[in-house]
Enzyme design. Structure first.
Site, PDB file in Angstrom:
ATOM      1  N   ASN A  57       0.840  -1.189   0.000  1.00 59.28           N
ATOM      2  CA  ASN A  57       0.000   0.000   0.000  1.00 59.28           C
ATOM      3  C   ASN A  57       0.878   1.243   0.000  1.00 59.28           C
ATOM      4  OD1 ASN A  57      -2.679   1.473   0.520  1.00 59.28           O
ATOM      5  ND2 ASN A  57      -1.329   2.287   2.105  1.00 59.28           N
ATOM      6  N   GLU A  58       0.656   2.107  -0.971  1.00 58.22           N
ATOM      7  CA  GLU A  58       1.328   3.412  -1.039  1.00 58.22           C
ATOM      8  C   GLU A  58       2.826   3.338  -0.746  1.00 58.22           C
ATOM      9  OE1 GLU A  58      -0.353   6.709   1.057  1.00 58.22           O
ATOM     10  OE2 GLU A  58      -2.387   6.297   0.369  1.00 58.22           O
ATOM     11  N   TYR A  77      -6.305  11.718  -2.849  1.00 54.90           N
ATOM     12  CA  TYR A  77      -6.823  12.602  -1.807  1.00 54.90           C
ATOM     13  C   TYR A  77      -6.890  14.069  -2.213  1.00 54.90           C
ATOM     14  CZ  TYR A  77      -6.658   8.813   1.590  1.00 54.90           C
ATOM     15  OH  TYR A  77      -6.888   7.641   2.259  1.00 54.90           O
ATOM     16  N   TRP A  96      -1.441   7.659  11.769  1.00 53.53           N
ATOM     17  CA  TRP A  96       0.006   7.782  11.650  1.00 53.53           C
ATOM     18  C   TRP A  96       0.527   9.039  12.336  1.00 53.53           C
ATOM     19  CZ3 TRP A  96       1.590   3.161  10.603  1.00 53.53           C
ATOM     20  CH2 TRP A  96       0.799   2.323   9.798  1.00 53.53           C
ATOM     21  N   GLU A 116      -8.461   3.995  -1.998  1.00 50.44           N
ATOM     22  CA  GLU A 116      -8.654   4.945  -0.897  1.00 50.44           C
ATOM     23  C   GLU A 116      -9.087   6.289  -1.459  1.00 50.44           C
ATOM     24  OE1 GLU A 116      -5.488   5.524   1.931  1.00 50.44           O
ATOM     25  OE2 GLU A 116      -5.099   3.361   2.099  1.00 50.44           O
TER      26      GLU A 116
END
EC number: 3.2.1.21
Length: 494
Positions: free
Chosen positions: A183-184, A327, A455, A398
């Site tokens: 992921n990412e 995003y 995070w 996402e």
């Protein structure tokens, strides 16, 4: 007000859906039936951000840690029921490497309790009529491997990662049909080894004096190189040993902003492409085309590791689908060349990215101030992916928006998230536009299912469809958006 809690959710769906739709001004005729029949709607999570049962101390805002997080480890049955209540088709989650291999290596032994937890979770998801989408690595390298050889800075990580992946394929692959290797990796590599704002907190001293060592001009590229090789090796293993009988799909999840030229000049148009290359192409160009973007090779020279001919052949085409996380969108402006003795991943891009032009934001600035709400950017990123990467199968893995964790706000007010309803409705409309323009998008996952540990921001941001009351035993509450999405995804009865 107790009636807003989870336990009474089904009794008040019609009322709150009506209120939510009125408040948001969204088109009530736009729903799951506006998309192809096989389109998958879901929401996502990550092991460290949700599960709890972690032991390491935190070095982030407020001193927050993921030790308890959402306590998903003990409450997963309750939480899977919430997913079912929202009419989700799928649930995206990651598997904790250390929970499966406590010492990080196969020789150190497999934790049977960890395997049992994920087996139970997968079975519960399927029993409720949903599909598990599994991420193998979501930024949680075992500390044992960091201490042993430096984690992803060493090529030794490739074998240990693939051993971990094989345990997952063997134990869960009979039921899991969608695997993402990483992921990412952009976030993990650029911010873990370039700026130091994410674990592992490494960077050059001229980038930040708070980093625990590092080289921002080389380490991000070295770690990313090992990520890509580990990805390709795991995909090869899956395709040759497990896919023929398990019949699943495997890919990788990349993240990218969209970029718009700050000025209508050739220089700023070039910097838009360079920004995309250094963020998105860094991982997708090798995986689709077999090598890094030319803009990276030309500028970085020997600082960018090279693939051997054999490695390039293995990496090229190592995907069945691409996961895309989106995003925000930024303006991109060309900047002067950086100083040769203060190089870093960020300066290598030679771009100034900002959400403002002439004092006006590109879209409404969100609570998370680095994000700007710009739904057309998702469509443009999807169209770009179609053009540059041979129109792959895409899952938007996402997409989400946060509000602040305002402890003084009554819960009844905190559950009113019309901004989230509007956010997802508009982004889904632009996904729909992309599909109508030939992009092969097969699914959309909100970030995130429940408010969770974010995070570096700890618990300051709330991205969830479900509100977590951290002052009251992590009690779950439906936000208005959860009712809206349940209505959006409601299936017709024939």
């Amino acid at each position: 007000m107790a009636w807003l809690g989870i336990g009474m959710g089904r009794q008040i769906v019609p009322v709150l859906v009506f209120v939510a739709v009125l408040c948001s001004g969204v088109d009530a005729s736009f729903n799951r039936y506006s998309f192809p029949k096989d389109f998958i709607f879901g929401t996502g999570s990550a092991a460290y951000q949700y599960e709890g049962a972690a032991k390491e101390g935190g070095k982030i805002l407020n001193g927050d840690t993921g030790d308890v997080a959402d306590d998903f480890y003990h409450r997963y049955k309750e939480d899977v029921n919430l997913l079912k209540d929202m009419n989700m088709d799928a649930f995206r989650f990651s598997i904790s490497w250390s929970r499966i291999l406590p010492n990080g290596t196969l020789s150190g032994g497999v934790n049977k309790e960890g395997v049992a937890f994920y087996n139970n979770l997968i079975n519960e998801i399927i029993a409720k009529g949903m599909k598990p989408f599994v991420t193998i690595f979501h930024w949680d390298t075992p500390q044992a491997l960091e201490s042993k050889y430096g984690g992803f800075l060493s090529e030794n990580i490739i074998k240990d990662y693939v051993d971990f992946a094989e345990v997952c394929f063997r134990e869960f692959g009979d039921r899991v049909k969608f695997w993402a290797t990483f992921n990412e990796p952009w976030t993990y590599c650029s911010q873990g080894y370039g700026t130091g704002i994410h674990a592992l907190g490494r960077c050059s001293p001229y980038v930040s004096t708070s980093c625990a060592g590092g080289d921002s001009s080389r380490e991000p590229y070295l770690a990313a190189h090992h990520v890509i090789l580990a990805h390709a090796t795991a995909v090869h293993l899956y395709r040759t040993k497990y896919q023929p009988t398990q019949h699943g799909q495997i890919g990788i999840t990349a993240v990218s902003h969209w970029f718009v030229p700050y000025n209508d000049t050739a220089a700023d148009r070039r910097v838009v492409q360079r920004s995309l290359d250094f963020m998105y192409g860094w991982f997708l160009d090798p995986i689709v085309h077999g090598d890094y973007p030319g803009t990276m090779r030309g500028w970085l020279g020997a600082r960018l590791p090279a693939f051997t001919a054999e490695q390039a052949a293995a990496v090229r085409g190592s995907y069945d689908f691409i996961g895309v996380n989106y995003y925000t969108t930024y303006y991109a402006k060309s900047v002067p060349l950086p100083s040769s003795n203060r190089l870093s991943y960020d300066t290598d891009i030679r771009a100034n990215t900002t959400g403002f032009r002439n004092g006006k934001p590109i879209g409404p600035q969100e609570f998370t101030p680095i994000f700007f709400n710009y739904p057309p950017g998702l469509r443009e990123l999807l169209l770009y992916t179609k053009r540059r990467y041979n129109n792959p199968i895409i899952y938007v893995t996402e997409n989400g928006i946060a509000e602040g964790n305002n402890k003084s706000l009554p819960i009844t007010e905190a559950l009113k998230d019309g901004h989230r309803i509007e956010f997802h409705s508009k982004h889904l409309q632009f996904v729909n536009h992309a599909i109508k323009n030939g992009v092969n998008v097969k699914g959309y996952f909100t970030w995130t299912f429940m408010d969770c540990f974010e995070w570096g921001d700890g618990y300051l941001d709330r991205f969830g469809l479900i509100y977590i009351d951290r002052l009251n035993n992590l009690k779950r509450y439906h936000k208005q958006s959860s009712y809206w999405i349940a209505n959006f995804l409601k299936r017709k009865k024939y």
